[in-house]
Scaffold this motif. Structure first.
Motif, short mmCIF file in Angstrom:
data_model
loop_
_atom_site.label_atom_id
_atom_site.label_comp_id
_atom_site.label_asym_id
_atom_site.label_seq_id
_atom_site.Cartn_x
_atom_site.Cartn_y
_atom_site.Cartn_z
N PRO A 1 49.02 78.70 3.78
CA PRO A 1 49.89 78.75 4.49
C PRO A 1 50.76 80.48 4.22
O PRO A 1 51.23 80.64 5.74
CB PRO A 1 50.76 78.05 5.69
CG PRO A 1 51.05 77.10 5.10
CD PRO A 1 49.45 77.66 3.50
N ALA A 2 50.92 80.60 3.34
CA ALA A 2 52.29 81.59 2.89
C ALA A 2 51.46 83.06 3.06
O ALA A 2 51.87 84.08 2.54
CB ALA A 2 52.93 81.35 1.45
N TRP A 3 50.44 82.97 2.70
CA TRP A 3 49.27 83.86 2.27
C TRP A 3 48.65 84.14 4.16
O TRP A 3 47.65 83.79 4.17
CB TRP A 3 48.50 83.61 1.53
CG TRP A 3 48.64 83.82 0.60
CD1 TRP A 3 50.53 83.86 -0.80
CD2 TRP A 3 48.32 82.95 -1.59
NE1 TRP A 3 50.17 83.63 -1.43
CE2 TRP A 3 48.90 83.53 -2.54
CE3 TRP A 3 46.70 82.93 -1.21
CZ2 TRP A 3 48.28 83.29 -3.51
CZ3 TRP A 3 46.49 82.39 -2.79
CH2 TRP A 3 47.19 82.77 -3.62
N ARG A 4 49.27 84.84 5.20
CA ARG A 4 49.02 85.14 5.62
C ARG A 4 49.14 87.16 5.63
O ARG A 4 49.12 87.57 5.24
CB ARG A 4 49.91 85.28 7.00
CG ARG A 4 50.93 83.88 6.83
CD ARG A 4 51.57 83.46 8.09
NE ARG A 4 52.65 83.80 7.22
CZ ARG A 4 53.59 83.42 6.67
NH1 ARG A 4 52.98 82.22 6.14
NH2 ARG A 4 54.48 83.98 6.38
N SER B 1 46.17 86.25 10.67
CA SER B 1 45.59 84.93 10.05
C SER B 1 46.09 84.42 8.92
O SER B 1 46.54 85.03 7.97
CB SER B 1 43.62 85.82 10.14
OG SER B 1 44.36 86.90 8.99
N PHE B 2 45.44 83.19 8.23
CA PHE B 2 45.41 82.68 6.96
C PHE B 2 44.48 81.54 6.83
O PHE B 2 44.24 80.66 7.76
CB PHE B 2 47.15 82.19 7.32
CG PHE B 2 47.33 81.46 7.90
CD1 PHE B 2 47.26 80.03 8.36
CD2 PHE B 2 47.90 81.94 9.28
CE1 PHE B 2 47.41 78.67 8.78
CE2 PHE B 2 48.34 80.77 10.43
CZ PHE B 2 48.32 79.37 10.40
N ASP B 3 44.22 81.22 5.95
CA ASP B 3 43.81 79.28 5.39
C ASP B 3 44.85 78.81 5.83
O ASP B 3 45.84 78.65 4.91
CB ASP B 3 43.36 80.73 3.77
CG ASP B 3 42.83 78.57 2.80
OD1 ASP B 3 42.82 77.34 4.07
OD2 ASP B 3 42.19 78.48 2.02
N PRO B 4 44.31 77.59 6.23
CA PRO B 4 45.46 76.94 6.43
C PRO B 4 46.21 75.96 5.31
O PRO B 4 46.92 74.96 5.70
CB PRO B 4 44.57 75.37 7.79
CG PRO B 4 43.97 76.30 8.28
CD PRO B 4 43.15 77.63 7.19
N ARG B 5 45.19 76.17 4.67
CA ARG B 5 45.92 75.58 3.28
C ARG B 5 47.14 76.36 1.93
O ARG B 5 47.49 75.75 1.35
CB ARG B 5 44.36 74.30 2.51
CG ARG B 5 43.81 73.42 3.18
CD ARG B 5 42.60 73.29 2.27
NE ARG B 5 41.44 74.48 2.49
CZ ARG B 5 40.23 74.31 1.79
NH1 ARG B 5 40.00 72.83 1.26
NH2 ARG B 5 39.22 75.37 2.16
N PRO C 1 55.10 77.33 6.34
CA PRO C 1 55.07 78.65 6.28
C PRO C 1 54.74 79.35 4.91
O PRO C 1 54.36 80.03 4.70
CB PRO C 1 55.49 79.48 7.04
CG PRO C 1 56.01 78.60 8.05
CD PRO C 1 56.30 77.19 7.47
N THR C 2 55.68 78.80 3.64
CA THR C 2 56.06 79.14 2.87
C THR C 2 55.15 78.50 1.66
O THR C 2 55.04 78.64 0.04
CB THR C 2 57.26 78.35 2.54
OG1 THR C 2 57.89 77.31 2.25
CG2 THR C 2 58.45 79.64 3.33
N TYR C 3 54.51 77.16 2.08
CA TYR C 3 53.68 76.35 1.20
C TYR C 3 52.65 77.33 0.15
O TYR C 3 51.84 78.01 1.21
CB TYR C 3 52.52 75.19 2.18
CG TYR C 3 51.71 74.27 0.91
CD1 TYR C 3 52.79 73.52 0.08
CD2 TYR C 3 50.70 74.21 0.55
CE1 TYR C 3 51.79 72.78 0.00
CE2 TYR C 3 49.77 74.12 0.20
CZ TYR C 3 50.39 72.94 -0.52
OH TYR C 3 49.83 71.86 -0.81
N LEU C 4 52.38 76.96 -0.86
CA LEU C 4 50.88 77.77 -1.29
C LEU C 4 50.89 75.91 -2.37
O LEU C 4 51.49 75.66 -3.12
CB LEU C 4 50.97 78.42 -2.67
CG LEU C 4 51.50 79.71 -1.83
CD1 LEU C 4 51.92 81.20 -2.78
CD2 LEU C 4 49.94 80.02 -1.33
N PRO C 5 49.67 75.85 -2.74
CA PRO C 5 49.32 74.57 -3.61
C PRO C 5 49.78 75.03 -4.83
O PRO C 5 49.87 75.94 -5.75
CB PRO C 5 47.47 74.68 -3.46
CG PRO C 5 47.31 76.08 -2.37
CD PRO C 5 48.95 77.17 -1.99
N GLY C 6 50.39 73.44 -6.07
CA GLY C 6 50.80 73.83 -6.72
C GLY C 6 51.99 74.13 -6.90
O GLY C 6 52.61 74.38 -8.25
#
Length: 200
Positions: free
Chosen positions: A127-130, A121-125, A149-154
């Protein structure tokens, strides 16, 4: 079947279900059984259209259910019961579950569960935090729909952030089905989950 953004844009960018909703696809259950596992008493389950749900102001205490090929789809407007850990477990026992939640004023969410186990499960915005028993299970599928899958905002300057479209495309890829406006506006079942929501 191959899906594109045009198949999901009406939900991802539109207001047919408002700005807070949860769609849950369950393979292995029929719509009435899915409503029952969600907490709707058998006597409360009856034919109900999305128009009637809105006109009678029944949401979030009433959940709609329909059938898409081999999947039951649960439609929650202003609700997210299926996202709760115990409900996800109950819905997915002996079944496969894919759930997408849109919540414009908080966190969106995506869940994949199998036979009572929340696999990932993860926040689609973000996705690196699963989370889950196998958080990397869907990496290939995520990449195929355009989610890094490695994306984190900023943290990835110049990288386009994931959107609700990709979350819905991921659900479609995993299930082979997608909710359409025709299905939403067609004949459905409704079930009252008010007792569960009220905690009584």
């Amino acid at each position: 079947m191959e899906f594109t953004e045009s198949d999901v844009s009406w939900l991802a960018h539109g207001w047919d279900l408002g700005d807070a909703w949860c769609l849950t696809f369950v393979r292995g259950l029929d719509p009435a059984e899915a409503l029952g596992r969600l907490g709707a008493p058998e006597e409360s389950i009856r034919p109900l259209s999305y128009r009637e749900l809105n006109e009678e102001g029944l949401f979030p205490f009433t959940v709609l259910a329909g059938r898409l090929e081999g999947w039951a789809v649960l439609i929650e407007r202003n609700g997210s019961e299926a996202m709760k850990a115990d409900v996800t477990e109950a819905l997915s026992v002996g079944a496969e579950l894919v759930s997408v939640m849109r919540l414009d004023y908080a966190n969106d969410w995506f869940v994949y569960a199998l036979d009572g186990d929340r696999v990932t499960s993860f926040d689609p915005r973000k996705p690196a935090w699963r989370y889950g028993s196998d958080p990397d299970r869907l990496l290939d599928a995520m990449r195929e729909v355009g989610v890094d899958p490695t994306y984190l905002p900023g943290e990835q300057i110049g990288t386009r952030p994931p959107t609700m479209s990709e979350a819905l495309l991921l659900a479609a890829q995993l299930t082979g089905v997608a909710l359409s406006q025709e299905v939403l506006n067609g004949p459905l079942l409704g079930g009252d989950v008010g007792t569960r929501l009220s905690g009584s």
